[in-house]
Motif scaffolding. Structure first.
Motif, mmCIF file in Angstrom:
data_model
loop_
_atom_site.group_PDB
_atom_site.id
_atom_site.type_symbol
_atom_site.label_atom_id
_atom_site.label_comp_id
_atom_site.label_asym_id
_atom_site.label_seq_id
_atom_site.Cartn_x
_atom_site.Cartn_y
_atom_site.Cartn_z
ATOM 1 N N ARG A 1 42.005 25.729 29.975
ATOM 2 C CA ARG A 1 41.539 26.789 29.160
ATOM 3 C C ARG A 1 42.869 27.363 28.413
ATOM 4 O O ARG A 1 43.162 27.742 27.417
ATOM 5 C CB ARG A 1 41.060 27.985 30.011
ATOM 6 N N ASP B 1 39.223 34.221 29.548
ATOM 7 C CA ASP B 1 38.026 34.692 29.184
ATOM 8 C C ASP B 1 37.442 35.742 30.292
ATOM 9 O O ASP B 1 36.556 36.501 29.994
ATOM 10 C CB ASP B 1 36.982 33.832 28.694
ATOM 11 N N ILE C 1 37.104 35.452 24.928
ATOM 12 C CA ILE C 1 37.786 34.236 24.470
ATOM 13 C C ILE C 1 39.201 34.167 25.467
ATOM 14 O O ILE C 1 39.532 35.375 25.826
ATOM 15 C CB ILE C 1 38.198 34.140 23.108
#
Length: 194
Positions: A93, A140, A181
């Motif tokens: 991520r 997120d 996000i």
């Protein structure tokens, strides 16, 4: 020869009479011409550049850079055997994290404002003050994925204290178009003696 000298003196006297007659106009015109000359030599137009776009491209390049593992196997003659390797894999991520300001997402909210970096005793004894810039990657889900110092270093363990404190924090996620996000946020951390 005398005639040439006489012509020069008469032309000088004509110029002097002209200047005396139009004294104000002459000096105003001379002043305007000199000011225009100075302004034209002094003024250098600036051309707009896309510095922010270039910076974003450079950051994106560095973030997308992939370091490959070396070839596994027995070392050949002249090769070194790998003894110390870091097996920790980075969270995927982090590579997809967006800059919160550039993407237009909402700012993540610090849900643990009471967790602050502690001044180290060495820094207090040395009287070190200043500001460091910390890059925090917030998932997120609101958890902190990565914290690192990207600015100047103050030393005396202050950067490590700031990094440890930010790893303990919890945030609300950043929202873009109604979806949470993963974002990168730059946080200035000021160390100041009371």
């Amino acid at each position: 020869m005398k005639q040439q000298v006489a012509e020069e003196t008469t032309s000088k006297s004509k110029l002097r009479k002209f200047i005396d007659r139009y004294r104000i106009e002459f000096w105003v015109t001379t002043s305007v011409v000199l000011q225009l000359l100075v302004f034209s030599l002094w003024y250098v137009p600036t051309f707009p550049s896309n510095r922010l776009e270039k910076l974003v491209d450079e950051v994106a390049f560095v973030d997308n850079l992939v370091i490959q593992d070396p070839n596994q196997g027995a070392p050949d003659d002249g090769d070194f055997e790998e003894t110390d390797t870091l097996k920790k894999k980075e969270d995927p991520r982090i590579a997809g994290a967006q800059d919160q300001v550039i993407s237009g997402a909402t700012s993540p909210i610090d849900l643990s404002p009471n967790v602050i970096p502690q001044y180290t005793k060495d820094a207090q004894a040395a009287g070190i003050t200043g500001t460091i810039t910390i890059e925090v990657v917030i998932a997120d889900t609101g958890e902190v994925l990565r914290v690192r110092n990207i600015g100047k270093s103050l030393g005396f363990g202050l950067e490590n204290a700031a990094i440890e404190a930010f790893y303990k924090k919890k945030y609300s996620p950043s929202i873009l178009e109604g979806k949470p996000i993963t974002v990168k946020v730059l946080v200035p951390v000021r160390f100041q003696l009371n």
